[in-house]
Design a protein around this motif. Structure first.
Motif, PDB file in Angstrom:
ATOM      1  N   GLY A  40       0.776  -1.236   0.000  1.00 51.41           N
ATOM      2  CA  GLY A  40       0.000   0.000   0.000  1.00 51.41           C
ATOM      3  C   GLY A  40       0.802   1.277   0.000  1.00 51.41           C
ATOM      4  N   HIS A  41       2.108   1.180  -0.184  1.00 50.90           N
ATOM      5  CA  HIS A  41       2.955   2.370  -0.156  1.00 50.90           C
ATOM      6  C   HIS A  41       3.083   2.994  -1.543  1.00 50.90           C
ATOM      7  CE1 HIS A  41       3.972   1.440   3.946  1.00 50.90           C
ATOM      8  NE2 HIS A  41       4.395   0.244   3.605  1.00 50.90           N
ATOM      9  N   ASP A  42       3.423   4.265  -1.570  1.00 46.98           N
ATOM     10  CA  ASP A  42       3.655   5.015  -2.803  1.00 46.98           C
ATOM     11  C   ASP A  42       5.131   4.884  -3.135  1.00 46.98           C
ATOM     12  OD1 ASP A  42       3.552   6.680  -4.957  1.00 46.98           O
ATOM     13  OD2 ASP A  42       3.093   8.504  -3.833  1.00 46.98           O
ATOM     14  N   VAL A  43       5.448   4.095  -4.139  1.00 50.66           N
ATOM     15  CA  VAL A  43       6.838   3.746  -4.457  1.00 50.66           C
ATOM     16  C   VAL A  43       7.288   4.467  -5.724  1.00 50.66           C
ATOM     17  CG1 VAL A  43       8.413   1.874  -5.085  1.00 50.66           C
ATOM     18  CG2 VAL A  43       6.650   1.496  -3.335  1.00 50.66           C
ATOM     19  N   LEU A  44       8.511   4.988  -5.683  1.00 50.22           N
ATOM     20  CA  LEU A  44       9.165   5.542  -6.871  1.00 50.22           C
ATOM     21  C   LEU A  44      10.476   4.798  -7.057  1.00 50.22           C
ATOM     22  CD1 LEU A  44       9.422   7.559  -9.179  1.00 50.22           C
ATOM     23  CD2 LEU A  44      10.422   9.195  -7.561  1.00 50.22           C
ATOM     24  N   ILE A 547      13.146   4.226 -22.560  1.00 50.28           N
ATOM     25  CA  ILE A 547      13.081   4.203 -21.102  1.00 50.28           C
ATOM     26  C   ILE A 547      12.256   2.994 -20.674  1.00 50.28           C
ATOM     27  CG2 ILE A 547      13.273   6.713 -20.841  1.00 50.28           C
ATOM     28  CD1 ILE A 547      10.221   6.733 -20.258  1.00 50.28           C
ATOM     29  N   ILE A 548      12.484   2.553 -19.447  1.00 50.86           N
ATOM     30  CA  ILE A 548      11.598   1.569 -18.833  1.00 50.86           C
ATOM     31  C   ILE A 548      10.671   2.330 -17.899  1.00 50.86           C
ATOM     32  CG2 ILE A 548      11.398  -0.520 -17.450  1.00 50.86           C
ATOM     33  CD1 ILE A 548      14.272  -1.190 -18.137  1.00 50.86           C
ATOM     34  N   THR A 549       9.386   2.056 -18.025  1.00 52.70           N
ATOM     35  CA  THR A 549       8.404   2.675 -17.150  1.00 52.70           C
ATOM     36  C   THR A 549       7.239   1.705 -17.017  1.00 52.70           C
ATOM     37  OG1 THR A 549       7.124   4.697 -16.746  1.00 52.70           O
ATOM     38  CG2 THR A 549       7.232   3.913 -19.023  1.00 52.70           C
ATOM     39  N   GLY A 550       6.153   2.127 -16.409  1.00 50.92           N
ATOM     40  CA  GLY A 550       5.010   1.231 -16.275  1.00 50.92           C
ATOM     41  C   GLY A 550       3.914   1.843 -15.432  1.00 50.92           C
ATOM     42  N   ASP A 551       2.745   1.261 -15.544  1.00 46.92           N
ATOM     43  CA  ASP A 551       1.608   1.650 -14.716  1.00 46.92           C
ATOM     44  C   ASP A 551       1.397   0.552 -13.682  1.00 46.92           C
ATOM     45  OD1 ASP A 551      -0.734   2.421 -13.527  1.00 46.92           O
ATOM     46  OD2 ASP A 551      -1.980   2.227 -15.323  1.00 46.92           O
ATOM     47  N   TYR A 552       1.747   0.838 -12.447  1.00 42.69           N
ATOM     48  CA  TYR A 552       1.663  -0.156 -11.390  1.00 42.69           C
ATOM     49  C   TYR A 552       0.524   0.152 -10.420  1.00 42.69           C
ATOM     50  CZ  TYR A 552       6.306  -0.527 -13.410  1.00 42.69           C
ATOM     51  OH  TYR A 552       7.342  -0.624 -14.299  1.00 42.69           O
ATOM     52  N   SER A 553      -0.397   1.006 -10.867  1.00 41.90           N
ATOM     53  CA  SER A 553      -1.483   1.435  -9.993  1.00 41.90           C
ATOM     54  C   SER A 553      -2.438   0.301  -9.653  1.00 41.90           C
ATOM     55  CB  SER A 553      -2.260   2.590 -10.647  1.00 41.90           C
ATOM     56  OG  SER A 553      -2.798   2.190 -11.904  1.00 41.90           O
ATOM     57  N   GLY A 554      -2.481  -0.735 -10.485  1.00 43.08           N
ATOM     58  CA  GLY A 554      -3.392  -1.846 -10.224  1.00 43.08           C
ATOM     59  C   GLY A 554      -2.800  -2.945  -9.376  1.00 43.08           C
ATOM     60  N   THR A 555      -1.655  -2.689  -8.763  1.00 50.35           N
ATOM     61  CA  THR A 555      -1.002  -3.702  -7.933  1.00 50.35           C
ATOM     62  C   THR A 555      -1.935  -4.167  -6.823  1.00 50.35           C
ATOM     63  OG1 THR A 555       1.186  -2.773  -8.377  1.00 50.35           O
ATOM     64  CG2 THR A 555       0.964  -4.155  -6.416  1.00 50.35           C
ATOM     65  N   PRO A 556      -2.127  -5.496  -6.668  1.00 50.66           N
ATOM     66  CA  PRO A 556      -3.032  -5.992  -5.618  1.00 50.66           C
ATOM     67  C   PRO A 556      -2.413  -5.835  -4.233  1.00 50.66           C
ATOM     68  CG  PRO A 556      -1.890  -7.821  -6.633  1.00 50.66           C
ATOM     69  CD  PRO A 556      -1.504  -6.592  -7.419  1.00 50.66           C
ATOM     70  N   ARG A 557      -3.233  -5.968  -3.226  1.00 48.40           N
ATOM     71  CA  ARG A 557      -2.745  -5.848  -1.852  1.00 48.40           C
ATOM     72  C   ARG A 557      -2.089  -7.144  -1.408  1.00 48.40           C
ATOM     73  NH1 ARG A 557      -2.129  -1.703  -2.856  1.00 48.40           N
ATOM     74  NH2 ARG A 557      -3.282   0.186  -2.391  1.00 48.40           N
ATOM     75  N   PHE A 558      -1.124  -7.004  -0.507  1.00 51.02           N
ATOM     76  CA  PHE A 558      -0.407  -8.158   0.038  1.00 51.02           C
ATOM     77  C   PHE A 558      -1.246  -8.729   1.181  1.00 51.02           C
ATOM     78  CE2 PHE A 558       3.177 -10.335   2.194  1.00 51.02           C
ATOM     79  CZ  PHE A 558       3.717 -10.980   1.103  1.00 51.02           C
ATOM     80  N   ALA A 559      -2.312  -9.428   0.809  1.00 52.99           N
ATOM     81  CA  ALA A 559      -3.259  -9.960   1.790  1.00 52.99           C
ATOM     82  C   ALA A 559      -4.049 -11.085   1.144  1.00 52.99           C
ATOM     83  CB  ALA A 559      -4.204  -8.856   2.274  1.00 52.99           C
ATOM     84  N   SER A 560      -4.657 -11.894   1.975  1.00 51.38           N
ATOM     85  CA  SER A 560      -5.485 -12.988   1.483  1.00 51.38           C
ATOM     86  C   SER A 560      -6.793 -12.438   0.934  1.00 51.38           C
ATOM     87  CB  SER A 560      -5.775 -13.977   2.619  1.00 51.38           C
ATOM     88  OG  SER A 560      -6.605 -15.022   2.168  1.00 51.38           O
ATOM     89  N   VAL A 561      -7.131 -12.862  -0.282  1.00 52.87           N
ATOM     90  CA  VAL A 561      -8.393 -12.477  -0.909  1.00 52.87           C
ATOM     91  C   VAL A 561      -9.209 -13.751  -1.120  1.00 52.87           C
ATOM     92  CG1 VAL A 561      -9.472 -11.471  -2.953  1.00 52.87           C
ATOM     93  CG2 VAL A 561      -7.350 -10.495  -2.054  1.00 52.87           C
ATOM     94  N   PRO A 562     -10.400 -13.836  -0.546  1.00 55.96           N
ATOM     95  CA  PRO A 562     -11.190 -15.065  -0.665  1.00 55.96           C
ATOM     96  C   PRO A 562     -11.470 -15.435  -2.114  1.00 55.96           C
ATOM     97  CG  PRO A 562     -12.120 -13.610   1.004  1.00 55.96           C
ATOM     98  CD  PRO A 562     -11.081 -12.814   0.282  1.00 55.96           C
ATOM     99  N   VAL A 563     -11.316 -16.720  -2.441  1.00 61.92           N
ATOM    100  CA  VAL A 563     -11.694 -17.188  -3.774  1.00 61.92           C
ATOM    101  C   VAL A 563     -13.218 -17.160  -3.871  1.00 61.92           C
ATOM    102  CG1 VAL A 563      -9.642 -18.610  -4.079  1.00 61.92           C
ATOM    103  CG2 VAL A 563     -11.679 -19.607  -3.014  1.00 61.92           C
ATOM    104  N   VAL A 564     -13.705 -17.015  -5.071  1.00 60.88           N
ATOM    105  CA  VAL A 564     -15.150 -16.880  -5.290  1.00 60.88           C
ATOM    106  C   VAL A 564     -15.691 -18.154  -5.914  1.00 60.88           C
ATOM    107  CG1 VAL A 564     -16.961 -15.567  -6.452  1.00 60.88           C
ATOM    108  CG2 VAL A 564     -14.931 -14.392  -5.559  1.00 60.88           C
ATOM    109  N   ALA A 565     -16.568 -18.835  -5.175  1.00 64.58           N
ATOM    110  CA  ALA A 565     -17.188 -20.035  -5.713  1.00 64.58           C
ATOM    111  C   ALA A 565     -17.943 -19.696  -6.993  1.00 64.58           C
ATOM    112  CB  ALA A 565     -18.135 -20.638  -4.682  1.00 64.58           C
ATOM    113  N   GLY A 566     -17.813 -20.578  -7.971  1.00 68.39           N
ATOM    114  CA  GLY A 566     -18.466 -20.356  -9.259  1.00 68.39           C
ATOM    115  C   GLY A 566     -17.565 -19.753 -10.312  1.00 68.39           C
ATOM    116  N   THR A 567     -16.352 -19.355  -9.936  1.00 68.14           N
ATOM    117  CA  THR A 567     -15.397 -18.815 -10.918  1.00 68.14           C
ATOM    118  C   THR A 567     -14.917 -19.941 -11.830  1.00 68.14           C
ATOM    119  OG1 THR A 567     -14.636 -17.155  -9.323  1.00 68.14           O
ATOM    120  CG2 THR A 567     -13.215 -17.595 -11.226  1.00 68.14           C
ATOM    121  N   PRO A 568     -15.076 -19.815 -13.144  1.00 69.53           N
ATOM    122  CA  PRO A 568     -14.692 -20.901 -14.061  1.00 69.53           C
ATOM    123  C   PRO A 568     -13.189 -21.194 -13.991  1.00 69.53           C
ATOM    124  CG  PRO A 568     -16.071 -19.270 -15.164  1.00 69.53           C
ATOM    125  CD  PRO A 568     -15.682 -18.676 -13.851  1.00 69.53           C
TER     126      PRO A 568
END
Length: 594
Positions: A40-44, A547-568
């Motif tokens: 969750g930190h703002d990294v450069l 240059i090397i660059t990127g959009d890393y704004s969609g980085t997920p959180r370092f935490a457990s995320v429940p799996v969703v029943a019914g996901t193919p």
């Protein structure tokens, strides 16, 4: 949320980089940066190619091209290699940009104005055959202090003392073996003794540093002398003072300008975002954190020279002074230095042919296989040997048979029996135990990653993989076809364990993380990757560069995320490629042939 500057050592653009380089600066900094974004930190994260100095001139001469052409060529090679390895820079640039020149010259002017650049005469080393300046590190001889045969002209790696090339016993050029000629020349010296007390106080206040780095840095205080920050050379940044700037044979020392690259890259990044001041929170805010990643041969420049330059700019030495337009610049939070990755007991050396280039490695093996090896067996706190046998064993036994097998067997059973992630019924103690193990690992792995203990962190993450594999073996879901509810519970639990392990391993294995994410029916970007953009120099429309660059704004959180029943979930394909037994012989034969 904290603002975190991830300042990564600048690879020299006099040739392609080998895996020893990325073991020291590349993979450790990327693992840290990816984790910090997930936390969750703002990294450069910034760096670039270092393109000035005598080594560029020497290599350009050998290849029959000019220094800028040589730098252009290898800048592109290095950019492509580091991007292919998945190093998630916000900006990877270069030191020949007009922006970098301007920032370096501003730093010099203010440090000089504050009284910390002193003009002195010195005896400089010249090549008798070419008349060209020999940089200190290109001169070797016997250390006059400890007697070590192999000391460089700037320091002795055996006893750690700073040296002057003229003090070496039997000095000789590493380029052609000739004895250098020493001639008197006038240069500007950074008045390091004026920062001795401030540097010592700063270092003694550091916490959490690797002991070898802190000890080495403190030992430098005992032998602190003014250090030349200009050179007799025609390739580099002009000295921005009257009587000097028009002299074609005087340039700023490459190590004075290279470390300023962390600041200039941050400023260039901000300018490219459209907010010219976006770099300031990472540099002016006392609450911001900054971590500098490098190999152990560069500790001096990051725990002494660069902090002294920053103090000189801010007027924090014995002579006082005032900051320039960049304001008060914060000192490093930590200097994170790795030891050496060797091969066959020898240090990597392109000139001696003891080398495995990043490009060659990635042309034959998956980038995550290399990233995994350098994380689990890399030179974190001591020199280590790279062997092809160990690389094959780690890849096959741990990635393929361990993590890859867990992903494949779990997805295969879900696809075969349900076609989607099944709902969980009532959990049994064995299910709860596994989920407790995976859930608790986020705290322990995160703490280790935040403390730059990557080997322990990836070991803990792989322990979760082992526990999940053991769970499947113990619950034997292939025998539960007659109990659909229990089968669904076991496979739901296994899917959750895979999801958690994938998040734990994502900073280390971003390519695999994205594939595992998609294997279990999830969409979108899970592990953002860098991209290469072709850009125009901000201050010179005639120049373009990658240059090397990127959009890393969609980085997920370092935490457990429940799996969703019914996901193919469909039939999976292998995440990792198993290596044939004969690759060891093939690689040894390839190295022998050169």
């Amino acid at each position: 949320m904290s603002r975190i500057l991830s300042a990564v050592a600048w690879p020299y653009a006099n040739g392609p980089r080998h895996i020893g380089h990325v073991a020291g600066f590349g993979v450790p900094s990327d693992v840290f940066s990816r984790y910090m974004r997930m936390a969750g930190h703002d990294v450069l994260m910034v760096s670039g190619t270092d393109e000035h100095g005598t080594p560029i001139l020497v290599q350009a001469e050998q290849e029959g091209v000019g220094p800028q052409e040589l730098a252009d060529r290898y800048n592109r090679v290095i950019v492509e290699d580091l991007a292919q390895l998945g190093l998630s820079y916000d900006l990877f640039t270069r030191t020949t940009t007009r922006n970098h020149y301007a920032v370096v010259q501003e730093m010099f002017r203010t440090v000089h104005k504050n009284g910390y650049m002193v003009e002195q005469s010195t005896m400089g080393a010249i090549s008798p055959s070419t008349g060209r300046t020999l940089p200190d590190r290109y001169i070797e001889g016997t250390c006059p202090i400890c007697g070590y045969d192999g000391a460089r002209g700037d320091q002795c790696d055996n006893c750690g003392n700073q040296l002057d090339a003229i003090d070496l016993i039997n000095p000789h050029s590493r380029i052609n073996g000739e004895t250098p000629k020493f001639v008197e020349s006038t240069h500007f010296f950074l008045d390091l003794p004026a920062f001795a007390s401030a540097l010592e106080a700063w270092l003694k206040g550091r916490q959490g540093w690797r002991p070898n780095v802190l000890k080495f840095s403190l030992n430098l205080i005992d032998d602190m002398r003014p250090r030349a920050m200009t050179r007799d050379i025609d390739w580099g940044i002009p000295v921005p003072l009257a009587g000097w700037e028009d002299n074609p044979n005087k340039r700023l020392y490459v190590w004075f300008d290279a470390v300023i690259g962390y600041l200039s890259a941050s400023i260039e990044w901000a300018r490219r975002t459209g907010d010219d001041d976006a770099w300031r929170p990472f540099w002016n805010d006392p609450e911001a954190l900054s971590y500098y990643f490098m190999g152990k041969d560069n500790i001096t420049f990051h725990s002494q020279i660069w902090p002294a330059e920053l103090m000189g700019y801010d007027g924090r030495g014995d002579k006082g002074g005032a900051p320039g337009p960049y304001g008060t610049l914060q000192l490093p939070t930590e200097v994170v230095s790795s030891e050496y990755l060797n091969v066959a007991g020898q240090q990597f050396s392109s000139s001696r042919g003891v080398v495995i280039y990043v490009r060659d490695m990635l042309s034959r093996y998956q980038p995550d296989a290399l990233r995994y090896y350098l994380s689990v067996a890399g030179p974190e706190t001591q020199d280590v040997d790279f062997t092809w046998a160990e690389f094959k064993r780690r890849t096959n036994d741990e990635l393929v048979a361990g993590w890859g097998n867990l992903v494949n067997r779990t997805a295969s059973m879900i696809a075969k029996n349900f076609g989607e992630i099944p709902a969980a019924g009532e959990l049994q103690p064995v299910d709860r135990a596994l989920l407790a193990t995976t859930g608790e690992a986020f705290g322990s792995v995160g703490d280790l990653l935040g403390g730059h203990r990557n080997r322990a962190a990836i070991g803990e993450a792989m322990r979760v993989v082992q526990e999940a594999n053991r769970y499947i073996s113990e619950t034997e879901p292939w025998k539960l076809s007659g109990d659909r509810e229990r089968l669904g519970t076991v496979l739901n639990t296994a899917a959750q364990a895979v999801s958690d392990a994938n998040t734990l391993l994502a900073p280390f294995l971003p390519f695999a993380a994205q594939k595992v994410h998609e294997t279990f029916g999830r969409t979108g970007t899970f592990a953002p990757q860098p991209r290469i953009d072709e850009v125009t120099d901000l201050d010179d429309d005639s120049r373009t560069y990658p240059i090397i660059t990127g959009d890393y704004s969609g980085t997920p959180r370092f935490a457990s995320v429940p799996v969703v029943a019914g996901t193919p979930v469909g039939k999976p394909t292998p995440v990792f490629t198993k290596l044939d037994d004969d690759i060891v012989e093939q690689e040894i034969e390839r190295a022998t042939k050169g």
